[in-house]
Every structure is written in C-alpha cells, then in structure tokens.
Design a protein around this motif. Structure first.
Motif, PDB file in Angstrom:
ATOM      1  N   UNK A  98     -17.996  -7.628  47.202  1.00  0.00           N
ATOM      2  CA  UNK A  98     -19.240  -8.268  46.761  1.00  0.00           C
ATOM      3  C   UNK A  98     -19.830  -9.094  47.907  1.00  0.00           C
ATOM      4  N   UNK A  99     -18.992  -9.890  48.563  1.00  0.00           N
ATOM      5  CA  UNK A  99     -19.472 -10.698  49.687  1.00  0.00           C
ATOM      6  C   UNK A  99     -19.983  -9.849  50.829  1.00  0.00           C
ATOM      7  N   UNK A 100     -19.297  -8.753  51.115  1.00  0.00           N
ATOM      8  CA  UNK A 100     -19.705  -7.851  52.188  1.00  0.00           C
ATOM      9  C   UNK A 100     -21.039  -7.204  51.851  1.00  0.00           C
ATOM     10  N   UNK A 101     -21.181  -6.769  50.606  1.00  0.00           N
ATOM     11  CA  UNK A 101     -22.428  -6.130  50.190  1.00  0.00           C
ATOM     12  C   UNK A 101     -23.609  -7.081  50.152  1.00  0.00           C
ATOM     13  N   UNK A 102     -23.367  -8.338  49.789  1.00  0.00           N
ATOM     14  CA  UNK A 102     -24.458  -9.317  49.734  1.00  0.00           C
ATOM     15  C   UNK A 102     -24.881  -9.800  51.111  1.00  0.00           C
TER      16      UNK A 102
END
Length: 139
Positions: A98-102
């Motif tokens: 999630x952090x990588x995608x955001x």
C-alpha cells in the motif's frame, strides 16, 4: 585490516552499488514505479526488467555463495528458518504494498533519493520509521 572493518567496508560497498543501480535504472523516480503499477493506463515496464535483473543476479549469486562452507567475512551462514505464513508477515507485506503504491517509493530507493527530499518522500520516510517502531512494539 581487521574482520569488523572488512565487514563494514563490504557493507558500504554493497550499499553504494545498490544505490547506484537504483539511480542508473531510474528506480529512484517514483513516477516510474507508479507507471509500472498503472497497468490500465500508461504502463511503464522498466521495473519488470530491473526486477528480472535482480532475480537473475540473486539466482547466480546464491549458487556461487553456497558452494562455500562459510561466508568470507563471517563464521556461519545465517539463513531464516521460519517458513510458514502468518498474520504479521501478510499484514506487513500488505502495508508495504500500500505504501509503495501510494508513494512510488520502497525503502531502498527512498533512502537513495534522500538528497532530493520532497514532501512525498519525507512523508514516506517518516511513516517508514513509525512503522519500524510500531513493529518493535507489536513484535
């Protein structure tokens, strides 16, 4: 040079090569990562080639390293023994994704990009450090 100094120098050399590889491949640019994740839009396959290169390098490297009875700068190989999936692993992987995608950053490129700090990068680094502290408290 003593063994500890050699281990430190080897760690710095490996980190420098990793950071340079990230910079040369363009993986310090979050737009490139987000472009890879945008499979329904302007998809950028560059990350797939970088990951493929990492898999090939790791495959060859492990075969060469494990022909040795012990590491060059250590006493014994330290390999993980845990093989089952649990909630902590799956939850951590989900939070990472999630952090990588955001943000478009994972820890390596984020640290390699620290010289050109921006608000999204600073936010990612702060939340990464908070995540480390939360993991220690929950672990």
């Amino acid at each position: 040079m003593n063994r500890n100094a050699m281990k430190t120098a080897a760690g710095y050399a490996a980190g420098l090569m990793f950071g340079l590889g990230l910079a040369i491949s363009g993986m310090t640019d979050p737009a490139r990562v987000l472009g890879f994740l945008d499979v329904a839009g302007a998809w950028d396959p560059t990350l797939m080639f970088v990951l493929g290169g990492a898999v090939v390098t790791t495959f060859i490297g492990y075969r060469l390293v494990f022909k040795r009875s012990a590491p060059l700068l250590g006493g014994v190989f330290q390999l993980p023994t845990k093989q089952e999936l649990d909630g902590k692993l799956l939850g951590g992987a989900a939070l990472f994704g999630i952090g990588w995608g955001l943000s478009g950053y994972c820890p390596g490129p984020a640290i390699a990009s620290i010289g050109g700090v921006s608000l999204p990068l600073a936010a990612m680094l702060v939340t990464m450090v908070l995540g480390w502290f939360a993991a220690k408290r929950l672990g």
